[in-house]
Design an enzyme around this catalytic site. Sequence first.
Site, short mmCIF file in Angstrom:
data_model
loop_
_atom_site.label_atom_id
_atom_site.label_comp_id
_atom_site.label_asym_id
_atom_site.label_seq_id
_atom_site.Cartn_x
_atom_site.Cartn_y
_atom_site.Cartn_z
N HIS A 18 82.33 94.45 36.29
CA HIS A 18 80.88 94.39 36.03
C HIS A 18 80.33 95.80 35.81
O HIS A 18 79.56 96.04 34.87
CB HIS A 18 80.13 93.76 37.23
CG HIS A 18 80.50 92.34 37.54
ND1 HIS A 18 80.93 91.94 38.77
CD2 HIS A 18 80.49 91.23 36.77
CE1 HIS A 18 81.16 90.63 38.76
NE2 HIS A 18 80.91 90.18 37.55
N LYS A 42 75.66 76.06 44.11
CA LYS A 42 76.91 76.81 44.04
C LYS A 42 77.20 77.48 45.38
O LYS A 42 76.37 78.23 45.89
CB LYS A 42 76.79 77.86 42.92
CG LYS A 42 78.11 78.35 42.37
CD LYS A 42 77.89 79.10 41.07
CE LYS A 42 79.12 79.90 40.65
NZ LYS A 42 78.90 80.62 39.39
N ARG A 91 86.48 88.87 28.91
CA ARG A 91 87.81 89.33 29.31
C ARG A 91 88.91 88.68 28.50
O ARG A 91 89.86 89.32 28.10
CB ARG A 91 88.05 89.03 30.79
CG ARG A 91 87.24 89.86 31.72
CD ARG A 91 87.17 89.27 33.10
NE ARG A 91 86.39 88.04 33.10
CZ ARG A 91 86.01 87.40 34.19
NH1 ARG A 91 86.36 87.86 35.37
NH2 ARG A 91 85.29 86.31 34.10
N SER A 129 85.76 88.13 40.18
CA SER A 129 85.23 87.91 41.53
C SER A 129 86.00 86.79 42.23
O SER A 129 86.22 86.85 43.44
CB SER A 129 83.74 87.56 41.47
OG SER A 129 83.01 88.61 40.90
P1 ADP Z 1 79.23 83.98 36.52
O1 ADP Z 1 78.96 83.58 37.92
O2 ADP Z 1 78.14 83.60 35.54
O3 ADP Z 1 80.61 83.61 36.01
P2 ADP Z 1 80.01 86.67 37.15
O4 ADP Z 1 79.22 87.26 38.25
O5 ADP Z 1 81.41 86.25 37.48
O6 ADP Z 1 79.17 85.54 36.48
O7 ADP Z 1 80.08 87.70 35.93
C1 ADP Z 1 78.94 88.10 35.23
C2 ADP Z 1 79.35 88.63 33.86
O8 ADP Z 1 80.29 89.68 33.98
C3 ADP Z 1 80.03 87.60 32.97
O9 ADP Z 1 79.67 87.83 31.62
C4 ADP Z 1 81.49 87.86 33.14
O10 ADP Z 1 82.24 87.44 32.03
C5 ADP Z 1 81.46 89.37 33.23
N1 ADP Z 1 82.62 89.90 33.91
C6 ADP Z 1 83.10 89.59 35.12
N2 ADP Z 1 84.21 90.30 35.43
C7 ADP Z 1 84.45 91.09 34.34
C8 ADP Z 1 85.47 92.04 34.00
N3 ADP Z 1 86.48 92.30 34.84
N4 ADP Z 1 85.38 92.66 32.81
C9 ADP Z 1 84.36 92.37 31.97
N5 ADP Z 1 83.40 91.48 32.21
C10 ADP Z 1 83.42 90.84 33.38
#
Ligand code: ADP
Length: 152
Positions: A18, A42, A91, A129
Site C-alpha cells: 500500500h 466484513k 498485483r 494483508s
Molecule cells: P480491499 O479490502 O478493498 O481488498 P486492501 O486494503 O486489501 O483493499 O487494498 C487496497 C488497495 O491496495 C487495493 O487496490 C489493492 O489491490 C492494493 N494493494 C494491496 N496490496 C498491494 C500490493 N502489495 N501492491 C500493490 N497494491 C496493493
Amino acid sequence: MARIAILPGSFDPVTVGHLDIVKRSTSLFDKIIIGLGINSMKQTMFTTEQRMKWLQTTFKEFPNVEVKAYEGLTVNFCKQEQAKYILRGLRTSTDFQFEKAIAQMNQLLEAEIETVFILSLPQYAPVSSTIVRDIIRHGGDVKQFLPNGVTP
Ligand code: ADP
C-alpha cells in the site's frame, strides 16, 4: 481544480505494498485520501481505530496525503470529498479481473469518477494483508511486510 484521489481499502493491516502505491502516486495528484472503508459485514483482524492509527503513522510525513474512514459506497465518499479519481493497486491478473468489474460498476454509478490503476512493483506483488494476517495467526514475523511503526 485540484486533482483529488481516494485510495479505498480495508488496510487490515496496511502493508509496504500500500505504502509503495501511495508513494508512487503522490506526483499524479494534488491530494490523496486514504479511505478506510468500514464494512460492518466484513470481519477484520484489527479494529477500525487500530487500522486508522497505523495508517496515520505510515503517512504522517506525506504532505498531500490524508487518512479518513468512511461507510457506504466509495463513489459517494468520492463525491463528498470532491475526488474525481479512485486509486487502486494491481498485483496480479486476478486483481485485475476483480478490480475491472468494480471499476466498471463504479463508472456506471458515477460516470465522472475515473479509476486509476498503479501496477505493483515486482518485489511487493506477493504482499497481501490476507497473507500477513495468516502469518500473524501462526506466530510468524511480518516486520518486512509492514511499514515502520506498524507493529501488530
Ligand atoms: P480491499 O479490502 O478493498 O481488498 P486492501 O486494503 O486489501 O483493499 O487494498 C487496497 C488497495 O491496495 C487495493 O487496490 C489493492 O489491490 C492494493 N494493494 C494491496 N496490496 C498491494 C500490493 N502489495 N501492491 C500493490 N497494491 C496493493
